[in-house]
Design a protein around this motif. Structure first.
Motif, PDB file in Angstrom:
ATOM      1  N   GLN A  30      61.979   1.813  11.860  1.00  0.00           N
ATOM      2  CA  GLN A  30      62.329   2.744  11.207  1.00  0.00           C
ATOM      3  C   GLN A  30      64.336   1.148  10.552  1.00  0.00           C
ATOM      4  OE1 GLN A  30      64.826   6.792  12.048  1.00  0.00           O
ATOM      5  NE2 GLN A  30      62.866   6.458  13.821  1.00  0.00           N
ATOM      6  N   GLY A  31      64.016   0.127  10.636  1.00  0.00           N
ATOM      7  CA  GLY A  31      64.495  -1.433  10.177  1.00  0.00           C
ATOM      8  C   GLY A  31      65.502  -1.600  11.434  1.00  0.00           C
ATOM      9  N   ALA A  32      64.958  -0.928  12.723  1.00  0.00           N
ATOM     10  CA  ALA A  32      66.395  -0.983  14.097  1.00  0.00           C
ATOM     11  C   ALA A  32      65.380  -2.875  14.286  1.00  0.00           C
ATOM     12  CB  ALA A  32      66.967  -0.173  15.100  1.00  0.00           C
ATOM     13  N   GLU A  33      66.827  -3.689  14.694  1.00  0.00           N
ATOM     14  CA  GLU A  33      66.036  -4.488  15.971  1.00  0.00           C
ATOM     15  C   GLU A  33      66.568  -3.944  17.035  1.00  0.00           C
ATOM     16  OE1 GLU A  33      67.601  -9.524  16.252  1.00  0.00           O
ATOM     17  OE2 GLU A  33      67.962  -8.423  15.285  1.00  0.00           O
ATOM     18  N   VAL A  34      65.612  -4.052  18.006  1.00  0.00           N
ATOM     19  CA  VAL A  34      65.191  -4.688  19.381  1.00  0.00           C
ATOM     20  C   VAL A  34      66.235  -5.887  20.156  1.00  0.00           C
ATOM     21  CG1 VAL A  34      64.743  -4.068  21.568  1.00  0.00           C
ATOM     22  CG2 VAL A  34      64.123  -2.323  19.656  1.00  0.00           C
ATOM     23  N   LYS A  35      67.518  -5.536  20.094  1.00  0.00           N
ATOM     24  CA  LYS A  35      68.010  -6.743  20.993  1.00  0.00           C
ATOM     25  C   LYS A  35      67.520  -7.282  22.374  1.00  0.00           C
ATOM     26  CE  LYS A  35      70.898  -8.316  18.673  1.00  0.00           C
ATOM     27  NZ  LYS A  35      70.767  -9.681  17.378  1.00  0.00           N
ATOM     28  N   GLU A  36      67.181  -6.102  23.036  1.00  0.00           N
ATOM     29  CA  GLU A  36      67.267  -6.539  24.667  1.00  0.00           C
ATOM     30  C   GLU A  36      66.728  -5.327  24.850  1.00  0.00           C
ATOM     31  OE1 GLU A  36      69.055  -9.264  26.667  1.00  0.00           O
ATOM     32  OE2 GLU A  36      70.306  -6.971  28.098  1.00  0.00           O
ATOM     33  N   VAL A  37      65.519  -5.257  26.252  1.00  0.00           N
ATOM     34  CA  VAL A  37      64.942  -3.949  27.084  1.00  0.00           C
ATOM     35  C   VAL A  37      65.369  -4.025  28.155  1.00  0.00           C
ATOM     36  CG1 VAL A  37      62.696  -3.410  27.959  1.00  0.00           C
ATOM     37  CG2 VAL A  37      63.257  -3.818  25.314  1.00  0.00           C
ATOM     38  N   ALA A  38      66.504  -2.916  29.321  1.00  0.00           N
ATOM     39  CA  ALA A  38      67.387  -3.548  30.020  1.00  0.00           C
ATOM     40  C   ALA A  38      66.140  -1.979  31.056  1.00  0.00           C
ATOM     41  CB  ALA A  38      68.483  -3.124  30.275  1.00  0.00           C
ATOM     42  N   ALA A  39      65.866  -2.987  32.464  1.00  0.00           N
ATOM     43  CA  ALA A  39      65.189  -1.173  32.973  1.00  0.00           C
ATOM     44  C   ALA A  39      65.709  -2.076  34.714  1.00  0.00           C
ATOM     45  CB  ALA A  39      63.287  -1.762  32.977  1.00  0.00           C
ATOM     46  N   ILE A  40      65.760  -0.721  35.461  1.00  0.00           N
ATOM     47  CA  ILE A  40      65.988  -1.248  36.457  1.00  0.00           C
ATOM     48  C   ILE A  40      64.999  -1.885  37.513  1.00  0.00           C
ATOM     49  CG2 ILE A  40      66.662  -0.198  38.900  1.00  0.00           C
ATOM     50  CD1 ILE A  40      67.315   3.106  37.767  1.00  0.00           C
ATOM     51  N   ILE A  41      63.589  -1.597  37.161  1.00  0.00           N
ATOM     52  CA  ILE A  41      62.721  -2.250  38.019  1.00  0.00           C
ATOM     53  C   ILE A  41      62.043  -2.763  37.219  1.00  0.00           C
ATOM     54  CG2 ILE A  41      60.599  -1.497  39.319  1.00  0.00           C
ATOM     55  CD1 ILE A  41      62.617   0.104  40.713  1.00  0.00           C
ATOM     56  N   ASP A  42      61.233  -4.436  37.114  1.00  0.00           N
ATOM     57  CA  ASP A  42      60.096  -5.010  36.516  1.00  0.00           C
ATOM     58  C   ASP A  42      59.065  -5.132  38.174  1.00  0.00           C
ATOM     59  OD1 ASP A  42      58.916  -5.881  35.001  1.00  0.00           O
ATOM     60  OD2 ASP A  42      60.065  -7.941  35.117  1.00  0.00           O
ATOM     61  N   LEU A  43      58.405  -4.999  37.122  1.00  0.00           N
ATOM     62  CA  LEU A  43      56.687  -5.091  37.754  1.00  0.00           C
ATOM     63  C   LEU A  43      56.186  -6.300  37.523  1.00  0.00           C
ATOM     64  CD1 LEU A  43      55.402  -1.974  38.666  1.00  0.00           C
ATOM     65  CD2 LEU A  43      56.580  -2.741  40.384  1.00  0.00           C
TER      66      LEU A  43
END
Length: 180
Positions: free
Chosen positions: A142-155
């Protein structure tokens, strides 16, 4: 209140063999019943993004909704819901994906974001990255840019955060579980 990663990690419960044998599920729901832990988690994200150029916060069904809603409220940003297929009214677009224990499909309402929107994508956990990559496809289509992904947990052993970084999408998490 300062973020204490040892305290927050102590609230995360491991549930072995759920939702199927061989999966060690990381359950964040105890964070929500602990006001101190919930405040630490929410404040950590608010402090990280308060001065950012993020214009929208998108979150993934369902645990991702919980912290992202608080974050959107605190930062006064629109909240975009990305849900499992068949859960959103109106016109939607969808994206299929694989997860570590099956496959599924995500949807977003058409015109939820547009070109020029800078999106923070939030989920509770990064595992293989399939869910997040599907959500990124929905947002960028839809044209947006994802600037960052945030999560509580990373595996990190499951490779999802690396897949995101390989697409030049920064990743931020509060805690990681490696080798266990």
């Amino acid at each position: 209140m300062l973020y204490d990663d040892f305290y927050v990690k102590s609230l995360i419960r491991s549930v072995e063999d759920w939702p199927k044998p061989g999966i060690n599920f990381r359950d964040i729901t105890p964070i929500f019943s602990d006001p101190k832990g919930m405040r630490m988690v929410a404040d950590a994200y608010v402090h990280r993004y308060i001065a950012s150029d993020i214009t929208h916060i998108a979150c993934i069904d369902a645990r991702g909704f919980l912290i992202a809603a608080v974050l959107a409220y605190e930062l006064q940003k629109p909240l975009i819901l990305i849900r499992k297929k068949g859960k959103l009214p109106g016109k939607t677009i969808s994206q299929a994906y694989d997860l570590e224990y099956g496959s599924a499909e995500l949807e977003i309402q058409e015109n939820s974001v547009k070109a020029g929107d800078n999106v923070l994508l939030f989920d509770d956990l990064i595992a293989t990255g399939g869910t997040l990559l599907a959500a990124i496809e929905l947002l960028t289509s839809q044209g947006a840019e994802v600037k960052e992904v945030a999560a509580i947990i990373d595996l990190p052993d499951l490779g999802g955060s690396q897949k995101l970084q390989d697409r030049n999408i920064p990743v931020f998490n509060l805690c990681a579980y490696e080798g266990d």
